[in-house]
Design an enzyme around this catalytic site. Sequence first.
Site, PDB file in Angstrom:
ATOM      1  N   ASP A 480       1.309  -1.309   0.227  1.00  0.00           N
ATOM      2  CA  ASP A 480      -0.372   0.422  -0.094  1.00  0.00           C
ATOM      3  C   ASP A 480       0.825   1.276   0.087  1.00  0.00           C
ATOM      4  OD1 ASP A 480      -2.165   1.689   0.083  1.00  0.00           O
ATOM      5  OD2 ASP A 480      -2.620   0.473   1.333  1.00  0.00           O
ATOM      6  N   ASP A 550     -10.772   2.293  -3.220  1.00  0.00           N
ATOM      7  CA  ASP A 550     -10.947   1.728  -2.273  1.00  0.00           C
ATOM      8  C   ASP A 550     -12.547   2.382  -2.113  1.00  0.00           C
ATOM      9  OD1 ASP A 550      -8.753   1.712  -0.415  1.00  0.00           O
ATOM     10  OD2 ASP A 550      -8.777   2.997  -0.438  1.00  0.00           O
TER      11      ASP A 550
HETATM   12  C1  GLA Z   1      -5.938   1.732   2.181  1.00  0.00           C
HETATM   13  C2  GLA Z   1      -5.777   0.614   0.964  1.00  0.00           C
HETATM   14  C3  GLA Z   1      -7.228   0.301   2.021  1.00  0.00           C
HETATM   15  C4  GLA Z   1      -6.867  -0.076   3.137  1.00  0.00           C
HETATM   16  C5  GLA Z   1      -6.295   0.332   3.985  1.00  0.00           C
HETATM   17  C6  GLA Z   1      -5.520  -0.037   5.182  1.00  0.00           C
HETATM   18  O1  GLA Z   1      -6.469   3.145   2.182  1.00  0.00           O
HETATM   19  O2  GLA Z   1      -6.421   1.267  -0.250  1.00  0.00           O
HETATM   20  O3  GLA Z   1      -7.224  -1.081   0.744  1.00  0.00           O
HETATM   21  O4  GLA Z   1      -5.214  -1.513   3.123  1.00  0.00           O
HETATM   22  O5  GLA Z   1      -5.367   1.715   3.300  1.00  0.00           O
HETATM   23  O6  GLA Z   1      -5.265   1.241   6.170  1.00  0.00           O
END
Ligand code: GLA
Length: 736
Positions: A480, A550
């Site tokens: 990420d 997301d």
């Molecule tokens: C980001 C990712 C999510 C999740 C969060 C965790 O927003 O896109 O899928 O993994 O971080 O903090």
Amino acid sequence: MSIIYNSELRVFKLDTPDSTYAIEVSPTGYLLHLYYGASVPDTDLRYLRRMIGVSSTSAQVQDAKENGMSLDTVHLEYPAEGAGDMRISALSIRGENGCNATAIKYKSHKIYNGKPAIKGLPAVYTNTDDEADTLEIVCEDTLTGAEVTLIYTAFTQLDAITRSVRVKNTSDRSFSIERVHSTALDLPDMNFEMMHLQGRWAKERTLVKRHLQYGLQGIHSKRGTSSHHNNPFLALGRDGYTEETGEVYGFSLVYSSNFKVEIEVDFLGTSRVLMGINPDTFGWLLEPGEEFASPEAVMVYSNHGVGGMSRTYHKLYRYNLCRGEWKTKKRPILINNWEATYFDFDDDKLVAIAKDASELGIEMLVMDDGWFGVRNNDKSSLGDWYVNESKLKGGLGKLVERVNALGMKFGIWFEPEMISPDSDLYRAHPDWCIKVEGREMSIGRTQYVLDMSRADVRDNIFDQMYKILSSANIEYVKWDFNRNLTEVGSALLPHERQKEFFHRYILGVYELLERLLAAFPKLLLEGCAGGGGRFDPGMLYYSPQIWTSDDTDAMERLEIQYGTSMVYPLSSMSAHVSACPNHQTKRVTSFKTRGDVAMGGAFGYELDITTLNDDERALVREQVAAYHKYYNVIQNGDYYRLINPTEDKANFTCASAWESVSQDKNEVLLTYVVMRTQPTLQRYIRLAGLDPEKVYTDTATGIKYSGALLMNAGLNISGNYTDGTSLVWHFVADNR
Ligand code: GLA
């Protein structure tokens, strides 16, 4: 050989199955662009050169040695700054004398089978040498000693041409590269609509369009990532093009940092397209003997509309960009605990999710953010990649064993490039993050960014990750990246090299990714950046799937997945069935529709499966079975977009529809989703890509249709459907 050089005419000709690209070396050594478009058999294309001289455009300067030619009006193959061409330029080199008038002329060339790699950068590759041929044209700037090599690879089975540029300093003095685009293309007119993928967090890659106008237009990123906001992709559709007809030129950059696509329509109506590293946040000092390699741009020509362009990118990126163990291997259906628990989980909770998931046929548990340091919210611990044993009692190894014992694989989340101010790593190494001494540091999601241009920083993060990944049977990593880069500066770079920072940063990230995959070659990597903030071909080279957004709301995903499919294959778009009301939009959509939408990507779940009722559990079983049943047609088939969810809003209803057709055209899966209902709907969906001669049977009803009928008259889907209804049809051809 798909590339030839006719030494008498001094013309290079590159041919792909349905396109031709031609370059001429002018008598004084300039590279003139002659043609890019549908295939033509001729080689003597010199009559296409545009030689409008000084007399017809009196304000222009004339090339001193070449009668009648003004650099300001010809079509140039790789335009340089400040030597007669006043349009936007692809190359600018500032010499030791402080001047940046740059002029490159032909010196030599070579043509060979196959395709070279680009050192330190992701790039398209060939599986066998007969897939492509490569042309390298070496040009020189005699004043600065810059040797500029233009590298073209033409694919023999796909209408794709990749381009990149190498600059070498052959002099005994240093010079600075101020801009070095990966590709440049002069098109003879401005009769094009420009398409690109616009967005923001939770709303990535919406297809938008506008007609070219005189002057400047384009897109860029200077966020240190390719970004949620603009994807490194742009297409030009010649007026009259449609989804499945007409001419479309695609431009896609294999790069994950600051990029720019600049288009200028000049005073003669010529359209110049440039794509490459964003020159606004770039500079590179090249010492004698050193080389600089640009990232690669991938140009696709289609005379089958936007859909034809997309299918070429899908094939190229699936088979010639994604790599490794999981490139085409069937991916496990995963369940991710993020939306199920956020930070509030322990080992027992995860095992409970894994247990129910495995009973329903799900194959992997992914433990998301919150397992390390003392991270119970997003305010701490990034950089402290050691297990929080008060959450995972008995440690990671124990947890993974329990999950594996249920027949499930195990995956884990990292955000390797980040550091929380509240972390042991920051307390020990405050100088390891990106910052400008004396300037306040912006904070994003309570975190700073590590200086990935530094080898010592990368070593530390690699060691920590290595320790975790070798401590248990971990088969997947979600990588990420949750904030943009600001106040960029590196403690180790001298002031004259600080402009190199953004590029050095991403080279560092690529190096770390490469190292991780070398150490764990069987690892399945999933890219992520606050959802799809770094969904680009550069990352696809390392991670064959990327978290698309997301926003997991099925209705929103229709637009996001539609836009993403412009360039990226379905196998790369992670798509999960999540809980309702949806966490991002509060919308409620049926479990079936959520499954049908997620099926158009790398399929998985992201909800607390332990709370599902019996009906929903039965639907999970059905969806898992459908994933296996339709895997071949969806993941290996050709993709056709039938109804654009963004534009259909203006129509009498609002819907989205797409279709996958197996390579042998014997199997078809069509999905139609109603986004906004209207009563007494009368609608036919015309399918695409079928064999008109074949007879297709609807496997649910047994009704037979010829391919011609389904494509020309269409399927009659008239009826009353409530918002969010999804309909799926599966057809198989008779006498296969
Ligand atoms: C980001 C990712 C999510 C999740 C969060 C965790 O927003 O896109 O899928 O993994 O971080 O903090």
